[in-house]
Design an enzyme around this catalytic site. Structure first.
Site, PDB file in Angstrom:
ATOM      1  N   SER A   1      -5.356  -5.174   8.581  1.00 10.72           N
ATOM      2  CA  SER A   1      -6.042  -4.009   8.016  1.00 10.72           C
ATOM      3  C   SER A   1      -7.486  -4.056   8.485  1.00 10.72           C
ATOM      4  O   SER A   1      -7.998  -5.115   8.877  1.00 10.72           O
ATOM      5  CB  SER A   1      -5.982  -4.080   6.479  1.00 10.72           C
ATOM      6  OG  SER A   1      -6.889  -3.184   5.882  1.00 10.72           O
TER       7      SER A   1
ATOM      8  N   TYR B   1      -6.428  -9.080  -1.579  1.00  9.72           N
ATOM      9  CA  TYR B   1      -5.855  -8.326  -0.471  1.00  9.72           C
ATOM     10  C   TYR B   1      -6.692  -8.492   0.793  1.00  9.72           C
ATOM     11  O   TYR B   1      -6.158  -8.792   1.872  1.00  9.72           O
ATOM     12  CB  TYR B   1      -5.758  -6.843  -0.835  1.00  9.72           C
ATOM     13  CG  TYR B   1      -5.301  -5.987   0.320  1.00  9.72           C
ATOM     14  CD1 TYR B   1      -3.965  -5.961   0.703  1.00  9.72           C
ATOM     15  CD2 TYR B   1      -6.212  -5.211   1.046  1.00  9.72           C
ATOM     16  CE1 TYR B   1      -3.544  -5.193   1.775  1.00  9.72           C
ATOM     17  CE2 TYR B   1      -5.796  -4.438   2.116  1.00  9.72           C
ATOM     18  CZ  TYR B   1      -4.459  -4.438   2.482  1.00  9.72           C
ATOM     19  OH  TYR B   1      -4.058  -3.677   3.554  1.00  9.72           O
TER      20      TYR B   1
END
Length: 262
Positions: free
Chosen positions: A144, A157
């Site tokens: 990401s 995360y």
């Protein structure tokens, strides 16, 4: 040049929707047989039937929670029982949580780390020897743009995606002479179910891309004469990733916190 995957077999995790389903469709269109893994059996079966009918490939659905104990062993057993040899792996399964760490559910945090990091590493290790021996396939680990700076309010995360980026870049170097093409895909906000699981659309940063746009970015990198060990999807996302790497952390972290605090 578009690479032919005819006669190869690819595992795609998180394949029931979003990026995973789009990777599956793209690889099937290039002739790859598939092992499709996700928790939702109905969606996997529908996708497997769709790809088999459209492209004449073998598509094997496996409904499985990769964060569960023994999940990776279940994958290897499933593959071996069907006499398959794996040439490619797309580690796409993962999820995020939004909020302050002190208030987060501890069991859910553990599940996030097991899926985003543990399952990804274990699957990569399990199939890497045969993928490098084949030298015909790809390894894509989905990270990401969160991998480029600490992410307050999505701290776990963000940290898992830092791990994925570092891990995959190292594996890319280790396997550089094998013929296996390895890259880390770093998308920004994408129109998938990700933010539904996070619980808020306000956690996104930047404009949405479609799964088709993100996967096309990865495929272009994999088709290139020299595949980069990481690729960011979207021009603005790429620029933001560069800035995050060169700006002082003392500036980057408060800026990111303000964006993520909603």
């Amino acid at each position: 040049m578009a690479r032919n995957h005819a006669g190869t077999t690819a595992i795609v995790t998180g394949a029931s929707s979003g990026l995973g389903a789009e990777f599956a469709r793209t690889l099937a269109a290039r002739g790859a047989n598939l092992v499709l893994i996700a928790r939702r059996a109905d969606r996997l079966t529908a996708l497997a039937d769709e790809l088999a009918a459209a492209h004449g490939v073998d598509a094997h659905p496996l409904a499985l929670d990769l964060a569960a104990p023994g999940a990776v062993e279940a994958v290897t057993t499933f593959v071996r029982e069907r006499g398959l040899s794996i040439d490619s792996l797309v580690n796409n399964a993962g999820f995020g949580m939004h909020g302050e760490l002190a208030e987060a559910d501890a069991a859910r945090i553990d599940e996030q780390v097991r899926l985003n990091v543990g399952a990804l590493v274990s699957l990569t290790r399990a199939f890497l020897p045969e993928m490098t021996a084949s030298g015909r396939g790809i390894l894509v680990n989905v990270a990401s743009t969160a991998a480029f700076q600490p992410l307050p309010y999505m701290a776990v995360y963000g940290a898992t995606k830092v791990f994925v980026l570092s891990f995959t870049e190292a594996v890319a170097y280790e396997t550089r002479e094998s013929g296996l093409r390895v890259t880390t895909l770093c998308p920004g906000a994408t129109r998938t179910e990700f933010f539904d699981v996070v619980g808020t659309q306000e956690a996104r940063v930047g404009d949405y891309q479609t799964p088709e746009e993100v996967v096309a970015t990865a495929i272009r990198a994999l088709d290139a004469r020299r595949t980069p060990s990481s690729v960011v999807s979207g021009g603005r996302n790429s620029a933001a990733a560069v800035l995050a790497r060169i700006m002082p952390r003392s500036i980057v972290i408060p800026m990111t916190a303000r964006l993520m605090a909603n």
